[in-house]
Design a protein around this motif. Sequence first.
Motif, PDB file in Angstrom:
ATOM      1  N   VAL A  25       0.839  -1.205   0.000  1.00 19.79           N
ATOM      2  CA  VAL A  25       0.000   0.000   0.000  1.00 19.79           C
ATOM      3  C   VAL A  25       0.876   1.258   0.000  1.00 19.79           C
ATOM      4  N   VAL A  26       1.900   1.272   0.834  1.00 23.12           N
ATOM      5  CA  VAL A  26       2.769   2.446   0.908  1.00 23.12           C
ATOM      6  C   VAL A  26       3.541   2.629  -0.398  1.00 23.12           C
ATOM      7  N   SER A  27       4.032   1.525  -0.980  1.00 21.84           N
ATOM      8  CA  SER A  27       4.820   1.644  -2.215  1.00 21.84           C
ATOM      9  C   SER A  27       3.973   2.105  -3.395  1.00 21.84           C
ATOM     10  N   GLU A  28       2.662   1.832  -3.383  1.00 23.01           N
ATOM     11  CA  GLU A  28       1.780   2.345  -4.443  1.00 23.01           C
ATOM     12  C   GLU A  28       1.796   3.870  -4.454  1.00 23.01           C
ATOM     13  N   GLY A  29       1.922   4.465  -3.286  1.00 19.66           N
ATOM     14  CA  GLY A  29       2.018   5.908  -3.181  1.00 19.66           C
ATOM     15  C   GLY A  29       0.734   6.669  -3.441  1.00 19.66           C
ATOM     16  N   GLU A  30      -0.405   5.997  -3.402  1.00 18.97           N
ATOM     17  CA  GLU A  30      -1.676   6.634  -3.739  1.00 18.97           C
ATOM     18  C   GLU A  30      -2.567   6.953  -2.551  1.00 18.97           C
ATOM     19  N   THR A  31      -2.238   6.421  -1.366  1.00 19.94           N
ATOM     20  CA  THR A  31      -3.165   6.588  -0.247  1.00 19.94           C
ATOM     21  C   THR A  31      -2.525   7.022   1.068  1.00 19.94           C
ATOM     22  N   TYR A  32      -1.244   6.826   1.241  1.00 23.37           N
ATOM     23  CA  TYR A  32      -0.563   7.191   2.482  1.00 23.37           C
ATOM     24  C   TYR A  32       0.663   8.022   2.163  1.00 23.37           C
ATOM     25  N   ALA A  33       0.963   8.967   3.023  1.00 23.89           N
ATOM     26  CA  ALA A  33       2.137   9.815   2.849  1.00 23.89           C
ATOM     27  C   ALA A  33       3.368   9.228   3.538  1.00 23.89           C
ATOM     28  N   TYR A  34       3.275   7.985   4.007  1.00 23.59           N
ATOM     29  CA  TYR A  34       4.429   7.345   4.628  1.00 23.59           C
ATOM     30  C   TYR A  34       5.545   7.182   3.596  1.00 23.59           C
ATOM     31  N   PRO A  35       6.802   7.341   4.001  1.00 23.23           N
ATOM     32  CA  PRO A  35       7.905   7.093   3.066  1.00 23.23           C
ATOM     33  C   PRO A  35       8.024   5.597   2.764  1.00 23.23           C
ATOM     34  N   ALA A  36       8.297   5.259   1.517  1.00 24.16           N
ATOM     35  CA  ALA A  36       8.414   3.858   1.107  1.00 24.16           C
ATOM     36  C   ALA A  36       9.631   3.182   1.718  1.00 24.16           C
ATOM     37  N   ALA A 124      -8.018  12.680  -1.967  1.00 21.53           N
ATOM     38  CA  ALA A 124      -9.214  12.985  -2.760  1.00 21.53           C
ATOM     39  C   ALA A 124      -9.337  12.097  -3.990  1.00 21.53           C
ATOM     40  N   SER A 125      -8.225  11.685  -4.576  1.00 23.34           N
ATOM     41  CA  SER A 125      -8.281  10.830  -5.769  1.00 23.34           C
ATOM     42  C   SER A 125      -8.543   9.364  -5.430  1.00 23.34           C
ATOM     43  N   ASN A 126      -8.579   9.015  -4.144  1.00 27.27           N
ATOM     44  CA  ASN A 126      -8.891   7.651  -3.713  1.00 27.27           C
ATOM     45  C   ASN A 126     -10.420   7.509  -3.679  1.00 27.27           C
ATOM     46  N   GLU A 127     -10.994   7.437  -4.868  1.00 21.96           N
ATOM     47  CA  GLU A 127     -12.446   7.455  -5.004  1.00 21.96           C
ATOM     48  C   GLU A 127     -13.132   6.309  -4.277  1.00 21.96           C
ATOM     49  N   ALA A 128     -12.516   5.130  -4.246  1.00 21.63           N
ATOM     50  CA  ALA A 128     -13.129   3.990  -3.551  1.00 21.63           C
ATOM     51  C   ALA A 128     -13.259   4.284  -2.058  1.00 21.63           C
ATOM     52  N   ALA A 129     -12.219   4.858  -1.461  1.00 18.52           N
ATOM     53  CA  ALA A 129     -12.273   5.172  -0.031  1.00 18.52           C
ATOM     54  C   ALA A 129     -13.277   6.278   0.248  1.00 18.52           C
ATOM     55  N   VAL A 130     -13.260   7.337  -0.561  1.00 19.84           N
ATOM     56  CA  VAL A 130     -14.201   8.441  -0.349  1.00 19.84           C
ATOM     57  C   VAL A 130     -15.636   7.919  -0.466  1.00 19.84           C
ATOM     58  N   HIS A 131     -15.889   7.076  -1.442  1.00 17.86           N
ATOM     59  CA  HIS A 131     -17.239   6.499  -1.606  1.00 17.86           C
ATOM     60  C   HIS A 131     -17.608   5.630  -0.399  1.00 17.86           C
ATOM     61  N   LEU A 132     -16.680   4.777   0.036  1.00 16.77           N
ATOM     62  CA  LEU A 132     -16.961   3.907   1.179  1.00 16.77           C
ATOM     63  C   LEU A 132     -17.271   4.731   2.418  1.00 16.77           C
ATOM     64  N   TRP A 133     -16.426   5.724   2.716  1.00 14.71           N
ATOM     65  CA  TRP A 133     -16.641   6.486   3.952  1.00 14.71           C
ATOM     66  C   TRP A 133     -17.931   7.300   3.884  1.00 14.71           C
ATOM     67  N   THR A 134     -18.243   7.884   2.748  1.00 17.39           N
ATOM     68  CA  THR A 134     -19.507   8.628   2.665  1.00 17.39           C
ATOM     69  C   THR A 134     -20.694   7.679   2.777  1.00 17.39           C
ATOM     70  N   ASN A 146      -4.075  20.321  -3.020  1.00 13.79           N
ATOM     71  CA  ASN A 146      -2.719  19.962  -3.481  1.00 13.79           C
ATOM     72  C   ASN A 146      -1.795  19.477  -2.364  1.00 13.79           C
ATOM     73  N   ALA A 147      -2.343  18.880  -1.324  1.00 17.41           N
ATOM     74  CA  ALA A 147      -1.547  18.481  -0.165  1.00 17.41           C
ATOM     75  C   ALA A 147      -0.906  17.109  -0.312  1.00 17.41           C
ATOM     76  N   PHE A 148      -1.228  16.387  -1.377  1.00 15.42           N
ATOM     77  CA  PHE A 148      -0.710  15.029  -1.566  1.00 15.42           C
ATOM     78  C   PHE A 148      -0.179  14.891  -2.984  1.00 15.42           C
ATOM     79  N   ARG A 149       1.013  14.302  -3.103  1.00 13.43           N
ATOM     80  CA  ARG A 149       1.608  14.062  -4.426  1.00 13.43           C
ATOM     81  C   ARG A 149       1.329  12.627  -4.844  1.00 13.43           C
ATOM     82  N   SER A 150       0.345  12.454  -5.703  1.00 14.89           N
ATOM     83  CA  SER A 150      -0.032  11.142  -6.215  1.00 14.89           C
ATOM     84  C   SER A 150       0.806  10.819  -7.449  1.00 14.89           C
ATOM     85  N   PRO A 151       1.418   9.628  -7.491  1.00 12.53           N
ATOM     86  CA  PRO A 151       2.170   9.256  -8.687  1.00 12.53           C
ATOM     87  C   PRO A 151       1.308   9.235  -9.956  1.00 12.53           C
TER      88      PRO A 151
END
Length: 165
Positions: A25-36, A124-134, A146-151
């Motif tokens: 999940v971290v290496s995907e770089g799409e959902t967490y700001a943790y360093p790989a 915000a681009s994690n549409e599955a998570a945003v949909h699930l939580w809503t 612009n707070a997250f750098r998505s690959p």
Amino acid sequence: MTADLVIRPAAASDWAAILPIFQHVVSEGETYAYPASLSSADARALWMEQPPGLTVVAEIDGVVVGTAKMGPNRPGHGDHIGTASFMIDPAARGAGVGRALGEYVIDWHRRRGFEGIQFNAVVASNEAAVHLWTSLGFEVVGTVPNAFRSPRHGRVGLHVMFLPL
């Protein structure tokens, strides 16, 4: 969701099964700001909550397919609001594991008297998570642009989401 899904508190011995999910999940770089580049020990320190928090695993037929951590969002004067984080094995995505973990987390916070749950940084681009939580009743109460750098998507916002309990 499969009827064979079991959610239980994580034991120290579960880290070997959680780590590959965490790393993917971290290496995907799409959902967490943790360093790989986190070591296993550093990743474990971030993920394995101590009381009053809790880390759980979701298992299907005894195989760990997801994990969540939960607890107070802030100490002291902010400890009446909870928070949580989730990671699902890519092979189990779309099978209802995230929803089951989300429902577990909401119930856990309610049973402990929390007044709400705040997610601090839902990409915000994690549409599955945003949909699930809503769908579980959370609302976006603000977005940091612009707070997250998505690959894949470049700079995207981070939603703050809230569910009153």
